[in-house]
Design an enzyme around this catalytic site. Structure first.
Site, PDB file in Angstrom:
ATOM      1  N   TYR A 157       0.448  -1.611   0.046  1.00 36.18           N
ATOM      2  CA  TYR A 157      -0.181   0.277  -0.279  1.00 36.18           C
ATOM      3  C   TYR A 157       0.490   1.437  -0.272  1.00 36.18           C
ATOM      4  O   TYR A 157       0.847   2.008  -0.715  1.00 36.18           O
ATOM      5  CB  TYR A 157      -1.576  -0.149   1.434  1.00 36.18           C
ATOM      6  CG  TYR A 157      -1.676  -1.371   1.111  1.00 36.18           C
ATOM      7  CD1 TYR A 157      -3.259  -0.743   0.733  1.00 36.18           C
ATOM      8  CD2 TYR A 157      -1.670  -2.250   1.922  1.00 36.18           C
ATOM      9  CE1 TYR A 157      -3.986  -1.999   0.506  1.00 36.18           C
ATOM     10  CE2 TYR A 157      -2.725  -3.533   1.597  1.00 36.18           C
ATOM     11  CZ  TYR A 157      -3.549  -3.050   1.556  1.00 36.18           C
ATOM     12  OH  TYR A 157      -5.231  -3.799   0.895  1.00 36.18           O
ATOM     13  N   ASN A 180     -12.939  -0.153  -5.592  1.00 36.44           N
ATOM     14  CA  ASN A 180     -12.624  -0.563  -6.668  1.00 36.44           C
ATOM     15  C   ASN A 180     -13.218  -1.001  -8.033  1.00 36.44           C
ATOM     16  O   ASN A 180     -13.695  -2.393  -7.197  1.00 36.44           O
ATOM     17  CB  ASN A 180     -11.103  -1.273  -6.964  1.00 36.44           C
ATOM     18  CG  ASN A 180     -11.135  -1.741  -8.258  1.00 36.44           C
ATOM     19  OD1 ASN A 180     -11.719  -1.246  -9.822  1.00 36.44           O
ATOM     20  ND2 ASN A 180     -10.351  -3.480  -8.623  1.00 36.44           N
ATOM     21  N   CYS A 188      -6.374  -4.347  -7.998  1.00 34.41           N
ATOM     22  CA  CYS A 188      -6.206  -4.795  -6.474  1.00 34.41           C
ATOM     23  C   CYS A 188      -5.580  -5.325  -5.778  1.00 34.41           C
ATOM     24  O   CYS A 188      -5.070  -5.399  -4.565  1.00 34.41           O
ATOM     25  CB  CYS A 188      -7.451  -3.849  -6.094  1.00 34.41           C
ATOM     26  SG  CYS A 188      -8.878  -4.826  -6.427  1.00 34.41           S
ATOM     27  N   HIS A 189      -5.734  -6.702  -6.398  1.00 35.47           N
ATOM     28  CA  HIS A 189      -5.348  -7.869  -5.430  1.00 35.47           C
ATOM     29  C   HIS A 189      -3.704  -8.128  -4.998  1.00 35.47           C
ATOM     30  O   HIS A 189      -3.603  -8.948  -4.210  1.00 35.47           O
ATOM     31  CB  HIS A 189      -6.110  -9.649  -5.906  1.00 35.47           C
ATOM     32  CG  HIS A 189      -4.954  -9.163  -7.714  1.00 35.47           C
ATOM     33  ND1 HIS A 189      -6.134  -8.645  -8.682  1.00 35.47           N
ATOM     34  CD2 HIS A 189      -4.257 -10.273  -8.173  1.00 35.47           C
ATOM     35  CE1 HIS A 189      -6.036  -9.056  -9.923  1.00 35.47           C
ATOM     36  NE2 HIS A 189      -4.655  -9.996  -9.659  1.00 35.47           N
ATOM     37  N   GLU A 215      -1.205 -16.616 -10.932  1.00 34.99           N
ATOM     38  CA  GLU A 215      -0.186 -15.283 -11.744  1.00 34.99           C
ATOM     39  C   GLU A 215       0.827 -15.705 -11.648  1.00 34.99           C
ATOM     40  O   GLU A 215       1.940 -16.463 -12.457  1.00 34.99           O
ATOM     41  CB  GLU A 215      -0.302 -14.244 -11.014  1.00 34.99           C
ATOM     42  CG  GLU A 215      -1.731 -13.016 -11.234  1.00 34.99           C
ATOM     43  CD  GLU A 215      -1.693 -11.458 -11.262  1.00 34.99           C
ATOM     44  OE1 GLU A 215      -0.837 -11.227 -10.801  1.00 34.99           O
ATOM     45  OE2 GLU A 215      -2.781 -11.160 -11.479  1.00 34.99           O
TER      46      GLU A 215
END
Length: 224
Positions: A157, A180, A188-189, A215
């Site tokens: 953050y 979001n 945002c993950h 990912e």
């Protein structure tokens, strides 16, 4: 891995004429409910998934926390195996009335889950949500996240606040993540705590862990 084409944010001119359409995409993380019109994408709503009790004031022992963490990772691995064994990621409701932005959105999400390398060559749909039109720090944060934090990466953050131009606004970044309207596409993950913990997520911590693991796994595969 991120898309080369930056999406537009179309204005709400003639908003009263905006005819919202809805589709449901069946994905490895459940049903994604997507809304949009001819002008652009309005919202992606995630299913809420969690293995931990919500709203509980119980104090867990370290042994219980460890057991729950192991169970969470086991479920994540199961989901990853399911996604690997099946390329099923398809529209199950609303296919007959899809606007062009909705078609682009579902094509992009299908690629994200099933063929991540293709997202680089696919257009990101135009956005048509008031939050993404207003000149605000939230919009700046979401745009910075979309532009600069690539597939398989994670950022804290505080780091995202730095990138967005206000190093003291880590708390405001958290608020931007909660606001979001286009999760997964605006990733945002990928925003986590400085401690390395994943932090909160609209679809639940388990989904956030799944997306990060998905990912990481796909990025490692492409590296070989």
């Amino acid at each position: 891995m991120a898309s080369r084409l930056v999406p537009k944010v179309n204005s709400k001119q003639g908003e009263s004429q905006c005819k919202e359409k809805h589709v449901v995409l069946l994905s490895p993380v459940g049903k994604l409910r997507i809304s949009g019109c001819e002008t652009g994408l309005h919202e992606i709503k995630l299913p809420k998934i969690s293995v931990l009790p919500s709203g509980s004031n119980v104090l867990w022992s370290s042994e219980q926390i460890t057991c729950m963490a192991v169970e969470m990772m086991s479920q994540i691995r199961d989901w990853l195996r399911r996604a690997e064994s099946s390329a099923a990621c398809e529209v199950c409701e609303g296919a007959e009335e899809m606007t062009e932005p909705l078609k682009q959105c579902t094509a992009w999400l299908h690629a994200y889950f099933c063929e991540p390398a293709r997202t680089a060559s696919l257009p990101v749909p135009a956005f048509h949500h008031p939050l993404l039109r207003r000149d605000s720090f939230t919009r700046q944060v979401l745009w910075t996240l979309l532009r600069d934090v690539k597939f398989g990466e994670a950022i804290s953050y505080k780091q995202l606040a730095d990138l967005a131009g206000n190093s003291r606004a880590a708390r405001a970044v958290g608020g931007a993540m909660r606001s979001n309207p286009i999760p997964i596409i605006i990733p945002c993950h990928r925003v986590i705590c400085s401690s390395g913990q994943s932090g909160n997520y609209g679809g639940g911590n388990l989904m956030k862990e799944w997306l990060l693991s998905h990912e990481k796994l796909q990025k490692e595969k492409l590296a070989y």
